[in-house]
Design a protein around this motif. Structure first.
Motif, short mmCIF file in Angstrom:
data_model
loop_
_atom_site.label_atom_id
_atom_site.label_comp_id
_atom_site.label_asym_id
_atom_site.label_seq_id
_atom_site.Cartn_x
_atom_site.Cartn_y
_atom_site.Cartn_z
N ASP A 47 -48.05 -4.86 6.40
CA ASP A 47 -46.90 -4.78 5.51
C ASP A 47 -46.96 -3.46 4.73
N MET A 48 -46.06 -2.54 5.05
CA MET A 48 -46.10 -1.23 4.42
C MET A 48 -45.72 -1.28 2.95
N ASP A 49 -44.90 -2.25 2.53
CA ASP A 49 -44.61 -2.41 1.11
C ASP A 49 -45.90 -2.69 0.35
N VAL A 50 -46.72 -3.58 0.89
CA VAL A 50 -47.99 -3.92 0.25
C VAL A 50 -48.89 -2.69 0.21
N VAL A 51 -48.99 -1.99 1.32
CA VAL A 51 -49.89 -0.84 1.41
C VAL A 51 -49.49 0.25 0.42
N PHE A 52 -48.24 0.67 0.45
CA PHE A 52 -47.83 1.78 -0.38
C PHE A 52 -47.72 1.41 -1.86
N ALA A 53 -47.53 0.14 -2.14
CA ALA A 53 -47.43 -0.28 -3.55
C ALA A 53 -48.79 -0.40 -4.21
N HIS A 54 -49.85 -0.70 -3.43
CA HIS A 54 -51.12 -1.06 -4.07
C HIS A 54 -52.32 -0.20 -3.66
N ALA A 55 -52.31 0.42 -2.50
CA ALA A 55 -53.48 1.20 -2.08
C ALA A 55 -53.59 2.50 -2.87
N ASP A 56 -54.80 2.81 -3.29
CA ASP A 56 -55.05 4.11 -3.92
C ASP A 56 -55.23 5.19 -2.87
N ARG A 57 -55.87 4.83 -1.75
CA ARG A 57 -56.05 5.74 -0.63
C ARG A 57 -55.88 4.96 0.67
N LEU A 58 -55.56 5.69 1.74
CA LEU A 58 -55.33 5.09 3.04
C LEU A 58 -56.08 5.86 4.11
N LEU A 59 -56.53 5.14 5.11
CA LEU A 59 -57.05 5.73 6.34
C LEU A 59 -56.14 5.27 7.47
N ARG A 75 -46.50 -12.66 -1.17
CA ARG A 75 -47.22 -11.43 -0.87
C ARG A 75 -47.32 -10.54 -2.11
N VAL A 76 -46.18 -10.36 -2.76
CA VAL A 76 -46.14 -9.52 -3.96
C VAL A 76 -47.06 -10.07 -5.03
N GLU A 77 -47.00 -11.39 -5.25
CA GLU A 77 -47.79 -12.01 -6.30
C GLU A 77 -49.29 -11.92 -6.01
N LEU A 78 -49.67 -12.18 -4.75
CA LEU A 78 -51.09 -12.15 -4.41
C LEU A 78 -51.68 -10.76 -4.56
N MET A 79 -50.97 -9.74 -4.08
CA MET A 79 -51.51 -8.39 -4.16
C MET A 79 -51.49 -7.85 -5.59
N ALA A 80 -50.48 -8.24 -6.38
CA ALA A 80 -50.47 -7.85 -7.79
C ALA A 80 -51.65 -8.49 -8.52
N LEU A 81 -51.92 -9.75 -8.19
CA LEU A 81 -53.06 -10.45 -8.77
C LEU A 81 -54.36 -9.75 -8.38
N THR A 82 -54.52 -9.44 -7.10
CA THR A 82 -55.74 -8.78 -6.62
C THR A 82 -55.92 -7.42 -7.29
N THR A 108 -41.98 3.56 -9.48
CA THR A 108 -43.34 4.09 -9.43
C THR A 108 -43.34 5.58 -9.26
N ARG A 109 -44.54 6.10 -9.12
CA ARG A 109 -44.78 7.51 -9.31
C ARG A 109 -44.60 8.38 -8.09
N GLY A 110 -44.90 7.87 -6.91
CA GLY A 110 -44.86 8.70 -5.72
C GLY A 110 -46.06 9.59 -5.57
N GLU A 111 -47.02 9.45 -6.50
CA GLU A 111 -48.27 10.23 -6.42
C GLU A 111 -49.44 9.27 -6.55
N ALA A 112 -50.64 9.80 -6.39
CA ALA A 112 -51.83 8.97 -6.50
C ALA A 112 -51.99 8.49 -7.94
N ARG A 113 -52.65 7.33 -8.09
CA ARG A 113 -52.99 6.84 -9.42
C ARG A 113 -54.03 7.76 -10.04
N PRO A 114 -54.01 7.87 -11.36
CA PRO A 114 -55.02 8.72 -12.00
C PRO A 114 -56.39 8.08 -11.88
#
Length: 268
Positions: free
Chosen positions: A205-217, A181-188, A262-268
């Motif tokens: 998977d909340m780890d995937v969501v919070f680690a990679h999403a810039d925004r969420l609905l 999971r980690v490898e696929l989402m890091a690749l994407t 990580t940052r705990g804030e949105a990506r720039p």
């Protein structure tokens, strides 16, 4: 930043059940946008209205400013939308390269080309895409011999073959081991940043969501509960109460921050 996908007031009912009510959001170029929510929240319905599998009762879907509301999936694909599915599948009797070549053949309207000549068409292009997803070394293996995590990579290569503007990913890590999971989402995420493709995905998977999403609905019973950065969603009391069980969102993100720094804030 330019919005590749704009969704405005999507609404869908099934009989007397409101599956999605007035959902609105946008996905910018080079960003990953996640739709999350508990079972029955309306995630799949919203996702499938964007992809053309369902026609909305009302509302609009625009791709790079073009109205694609209610268009069939094949038409939407040709306009620049790739898709992966919750349960990955490939032509098991064909090689990895041939699966990707089929995507090129279809997009360039040469699907009627007969084998064996078709095996020589677009092979170099297929190998280039497979190299991006780490599968070039297995190009001549039959897909039926691959592990499930590798099938997911082949599916991603197929979805990227026609250089989409937008990639729809339905539960991209479903059925995968934690490391996969980690490898696929890091690749994407790396491909998204490099190419400027936009990604709309659903995920449990909340780890995937919070680690990679810039925004969420966040959806609940068809209605929008929250929309924003991971940090904003994490701190939303209604999200914590309805979906993530109290402080679950905050705890999930804090754990990710501790592991990754990580940052705990949105990506720039």
């Amino acid at each position: 930043m330019t919005a590749v996908l704009e969704v405005e007031g999507l609404h869908k009912t099934f009989g007397g059940l409101v599956a999605v009510e007035a959902a609105s959001f946008s996905v910018e170029a080079g960003r990953l946008f996640a739709i999350i929510g508990p079972n029955g929240a309306g995630k799949s319905t919203c996702f499938n209205m964007v992809g053309g599998q369902l026609r909305p009762d009302r509302g609009a879907v625009r791709l790079a400013g073009r109205d694609i509301t209610g268009e069939p999936p094949r038409r939407i694909w040709r306009l620049g939308v790739g898709r992966t599915f919750q349960v990955a599948a490939a032509f098991g009797s064909m090689t990895v390269a041939e699966n990707v070549q089929m995507a090129f053949l279809s997009h360039r309207r040469r699907i009627r080309a007969l084998l064996p000549p078709a095996r020589r068409l677009y092979r170099e292009e297929a190998l280039a895409v497979l190299d991006r997803v780490g599968m070039a070394g297995q190009a001549d293996r039959q897909c039926g011999q691959l592990a499930y995590g590798d099938i997911k990579r082949v599916e991603l290569a197929v979805a990227l073959a026609h250089r989409p503007k937008l990639l729809l990913m339905d539960e991209p890590t479903a059925g995968m081991a934690p490391r996969e999971r980690v490898e696929l989402m890091a690749l994407t995420a790396g491909i998204v940043r490099e190419s400027g493709i936009s990604v709309l995905f659903t995920e449990h998977d909340m780890d995937v969501v919070f680690a990679h999403a810039d925004r969420l609905l966040v959806l609940d019973r068809g209605r929008m509960v929250a929309e924003g950065t991971p940090a904003e969603v994490r701190d939303n009391p209604e999200v914590q109460r309805i979906y993530l069980g109290g402080a679950g969102a905050e705890a999930a993100l804090r754990q990710i921050e501790a592991r990754q720094g990580t940052r705990g804030e949105a990506r720039p």
